[in-house]
Write a protein that holds these residues in place. Structure first.
Motif, PDB file in Angstrom:
ATOM      1  N   PRO A   8       1.056  -1.255  -0.249  1.00  0.00           N
ATOM      2  CA  PRO A   8       0.219  -0.245  -0.229  1.00  0.00           C
ATOM      3  C   PRO A   8       0.408   1.410  -0.459  1.00  0.00           C
ATOM      4  CG  PRO A   8      -0.094  -0.932   1.848  1.00  0.00           C
ATOM      5  CD  PRO A   8       0.677  -2.249   1.455  1.00  0.00           C
ATOM      6  N   ALA A   9       1.958   1.339   0.218  1.00  0.00           N
ATOM      7  CA  ALA A   9       3.228   2.370   0.169  1.00  0.00           C
ATOM      8  C   ALA A   9       3.366   2.570  -0.941  1.00  0.00           C
ATOM      9  CB  ALA A   9       4.126   2.005   1.367  1.00  0.00           C
ATOM     10  N   VAL A  10       3.635   1.282  -1.769  1.00  0.00           N
ATOM     11  CA  VAL A  10       4.268   2.301  -3.901  1.00  0.00           C
ATOM     12  C   VAL A  10       2.890   2.854  -4.155  1.00  0.00           C
ATOM     13  CG1 VAL A  10       4.408   1.018  -5.578  1.00  0.00           C
ATOM     14  CG2 VAL A  10       5.640   0.250  -3.542  1.00  0.00           C
ATOM     15  N   SER A  11       3.344   3.796  -4.951  1.00  0.00           N
ATOM     16  CA  SER A  11       1.684   4.598  -5.982  1.00  0.00           C
ATOM     17  C   SER A  11       1.185   3.192  -6.730  1.00  0.00           C
ATOM     18  CB  SER A  11       2.381   6.006  -6.143  1.00  0.00           C
ATOM     19  OG  SER A  11       2.817   5.858  -6.719  1.00  0.00           O
ATOM     20  N   ALA A  12       0.154   3.772  -7.424  1.00  0.00           N
ATOM     21  CA  ALA A  12       0.250   2.529  -8.461  1.00  0.00           C
ATOM     22  C   ALA A  12       0.064   2.777  -9.482  1.00  0.00           C
ATOM     23  CB  ALA A  12      -1.606   2.935  -8.754  1.00  0.00           C
TER      24      ALA A  12
END
Length: 107
Positions: A13-17
């Protein structure tokens, strides 16, 4: 016929799409399959192949993601893909899968 085993990890969840999509494109390009990627808005690894795929979840907890929804499977269960756009989602930790990809004529 190709036989592949692969490990999927839960999305971070810490990595952007955008970053997840870029990383996935790099991984697919590394094994010559970047052209199989489809609309990454549903999942970064949404892809489609021209093969009949027989895929078994060996370990872990995973879902098969399709355009029409998502189905959770258990270890030992087998999924057969016939050229549909799909991806895999791991839950709670890594999941190990085995795939047999069989060439098939295009319809």
């Amino acid at each position: 016929v190709k036989v592949r085993w692969f490990v999927i990890h839960p999305l971070d969840p810490a990595v952007s799409a955008e970053e997840a999509n870029a990383r996935t494109r790099e991984r697919f390009a590394a094994f010559g399959a970047e052209d199989h990627l489809r609309d990454q808005s549903k999942h970064p690894a949404m892809h489609q192949t021209d093969t009949l795929d027989v895929i078994c979840l060996l370990q872990g907890d995973a879902s098969l993601v399709l355009d029409s929804g998502e189905t959770r499977i258990k270890p030992g269960q087998v999924v057969i893909q016939r050229g549909t756009s799909h991806a895999w989602r791991a839950h709670g930790g890594p999941a190990l899968l085995l795939a047999v990809l069989i060439d098939r004529p295009l319809a």
